[in-house]
Design a protein around this motif. Structure first.
Motif, mmCIF file in Angstrom:
data_model
loop_
_atom_site.group_PDB
_atom_site.id
_atom_site.type_symbol
_atom_site.label_atom_id
_atom_site.label_comp_id
_atom_site.label_asym_id
_atom_site.label_seq_id
_atom_site.Cartn_x
_atom_site.Cartn_y
_atom_site.Cartn_z
ATOM 1 N N TYR A 155 -75.583 34.466 -99.886
ATOM 2 C CA TYR A 155 -74.246 34.114 -100.410
ATOM 3 C C TYR A 155 -73.395 35.379 -100.493
ATOM 4 N N LYS A 159 -72.736 21.611 -108.132
ATOM 5 C CA LYS A 159 -73.556 21.109 -107.026
ATOM 6 C C LYS A 159 -74.242 19.799 -107.409
ATOM 7 N N SER A 173 -66.508 23.699 -93.627
ATOM 8 C CA SER A 173 -66.812 25.123 -93.821
ATOM 9 C C SER A 173 -67.249 25.376 -95.262
ATOM 10 N N GLN A 174 -66.309 25.631 -96.156
ATOM 11 C CA GLN A 174 -66.650 25.882 -97.565
ATOM 12 C C GLN A 174 -67.460 24.702 -98.108
ATOM 13 N N GLY A 175 -68.461 25.020 -98.945
ATOM 14 C CA GLY A 175 -69.332 23.957 -99.447
ATOM 15 C C GLY A 175 -68.749 23.232 -100.644
ATOM 16 N N PHE A 234 -76.136 22.225 -96.534
ATOM 17 C CA PHE A 234 -75.682 22.954 -95.355
ATOM 18 C C PHE A 234 -76.650 22.767 -94.193
ATOM 19 N N PHE A 257 -64.980 31.845 -97.205
ATOM 20 C CA PHE A 257 -64.755 30.450 -97.637
ATOM 21 C C PHE A 257 -63.265 30.158 -97.750
ATOM 22 N N ARG A 274 -72.633 27.382 -89.778
ATOM 23 C CA ARG A 274 -73.049 26.526 -90.896
ATOM 24 C C ARG A 274 -72.025 25.417 -91.110
ATOM 25 N N TYR A 308 -78.909 24.985 -105.904
ATOM 26 C CA TYR A 308 -79.158 23.758 -105.124
ATOM 27 C C TYR A 308 -80.505 23.130 -105.496
ATOM 28 N N ASN A 345 -78.869 28.922 -99.340
ATOM 29 C CA ASN A 345 -77.558 28.894 -98.700
ATOM 30 C C ASN A 345 -77.416 30.214 -97.961
HETATM 31 N N1 GLN Z 1 -71.077 28.134 -102.464
HETATM 32 C C1 GLN Z 1 -70.148 27.526 -101.576
HETATM 33 C C2 GLN Z 1 -70.467 27.825 -100.144
HETATM 34 O O1 GLN Z 1 -71.351 28.592 -99.847
HETATM 35 C C3 GLN Z 1 -68.708 27.899 -101.811
HETATM 36 C C4 GLN Z 1 -68.466 29.057 -102.668
HETATM 37 C C5 GLN Z 1 -67.051 29.540 -102.655
HETATM 38 O O2 GLN Z 1 -66.181 28.991 -102.004
HETATM 39 N N2 GLN Z 1 -66.849 30.589 -103.338
HETATM 40 O O3 GLN Z 1 -69.808 27.307 -99.293
#
Ligand code: GLN
Length: 380
Positions: free
Chosen positions: A120, A231, A31-33, A315, A15, A360, A200, A169
């Motif tokens: 994750y 979230k 990219s990063q969520g 995502f 991330f 993703r 989520y 995720n």
């Molecule tokens: N949970 C988020 C993701 O999957 C970001 C988590 C993070 O950046 N540590 O993108």
């Protein structure tokens, strides 16, 4: 001096790598969520008011009681589980810290933890930091279906914990009632705990219910359930979440939590407590994010990427095998530098970096950004 790394195979999390590259080259960062829009004004105002009124020192170790009370009310209403705010709920510095503390509290050196992958990227390093052994069960694109009999074959006398994540995720899949019941049957008469990552919980589409571990007493009695305000209220940088577990599990969780962070951010907790008393606006999240998913899928329809169904989370996975056979990490870097859109390679979520040629994208973004990304990706 010789340094003995506890995580010799770990580099910087994907991330950070992809967000860094995106900002370096000025790419659209899917990219990063995280959302590219702000939390509600009212919620921000409450934080400021609580700061001005003096909520600037430590909160109680398990979190502010009014917030734990609001959470207990909400979870009982949604999932039918009666919770005692005193003993069952602990406020944490985000989901990732809750996951780490849960693993550190229960996993002894040599204990095995079953990970359903892709998952994750913090799970495995958390297990390994405390001397545990990750036992991965790898799913495959495009449906990422879990065969619980195969999962059962991984259980040994050393198995201490099994991690689940729904909505998932990165896959966007859901566990359903049948999955939760199968898991409960599998773990009956074992000493295996469940880490149920439900961050989520409210981002779930097409009218599907969330199969929380809280709904199933025979599962909940062995579960630590993890949630995230980031979230639900568009504030991932506020780093506030919580862990719900039965009293005897919460007691052990808190033993670690208190020496890991001691307590979470106080004015934010006060603000969330007030906000939850005033508003149920999380009920709008399914429609809000479903619309974003659909906007993004439409924007991507003219590209050569093939969508994998997304039933929850923010995502969306895309198969790029019709475009290229290069490794997904290289492909993501090239998308960022040459086409201006950053994504996450799904191999990062597998222990063995299994590469199904899937990437993703995060669609927690404004419509213009999602449409612009689609346009840029048409050139790929
Ligand atoms: N949970 C988020 C993701 O999957 C970001 C988590 C993070 O950046 N540590 O993108």
């Amino acid at each position: 001096m010789e340094i003995q790394s506890k995580l010799p195979h770990v580099g910087t999390t994907i991330f950070t790598v992809m967000s860094g590259l995106a900002s370096q080259v000025g790419a659209i960062n899917l990219s990063q969520g995280f959302p590219n829009f702000n939390p509600e004004d009212r919620l921000q105002k409450l934080v400021f008011e609580h700061m001005q009124r003096g909520a600037n020192q430590y909160s109680p170790m398990p979190g502010l009681l009014p917030l734990r009370e609001r959470i207990a009310e909400k979870m009982e209403r949604l999932y039918g589980q009666v919770l005692n705010p005193d003993t069952d709920i602990t406020i944490t510095a985000g989901g990732t810290q809750a996951i780490f503390s849960a693993i550190a509290a229960f996993v002894h050196p040599g204990d095995e933890v079953i990970l359903i992958e892709p998952c994750y990227d913090s799970y495995r390093p958390s297990v390994e930091t405390v001397g545990g052994v990750a036992v991965p069960y790898a799913l495959s694109a495009p449906d990422y279906r879990i065969d619980w009999n195969q999962v059962g074959q991984l259980i040994t006398p050393r198995t201490r914990m099994l991690c689940i994540n729904t909505p998932n995720n990165p896959t966007g899949t859901l566990l359903r009632e049948a999955d939760m019941l199968a898991l409960a049957r599998l773990l009956k008469n074992t000493n295996v705990l469940v880490l149920s990552d439900e961050v989520y919980e409210h981002i779930i589409f097409d009218g599907e219910p969330h199969a929380s571990a809280l709904r199933y007493p025979e599962l909940y009695e062995r579960s630590l359930c993890i949630y995230s305000f980031g979230k639900t209220y568009h504030c991932t940088g506020w780093k506030t979440g919580y862990c719900i577990a039965p009293p005897e599990l919460s007691r052990e969780f808190r033993k670690v939590h208190q020496f890991n962070v001691f307590s979470a951010n106080n004015p934010l907790q006060a603000a969330f407590a007030d906000y939850m008393a005033e508003s149920d606006d999380y009920t709008d999240l399914p429609a809000f994010y479903q619309q974003k998913r659909d906007v993004f899928q439409r924007a991507m329809a003219k590209t050569r990427f093939r969508a994998i169904p997304c039933l929850g989370t923010y995502f969306q996975l895309y198969d790029y095998s019709a475009i290229s056979d290069e490794p997904d990490l290289d492909f993501c870097k090239r998308l960022t530098t040459d086409f201006g859109v950053a994504a996450i390679p799904v191999s990062s979520f597998f222990s063995d970096r299994k590469d199904d040629k899937v990437v993703r994208f995060c669609f927690a973004k404004t419509r213009d950004m999602l449409e612009k990304a689609g346009e840029l990706l048409e050139k790929v």
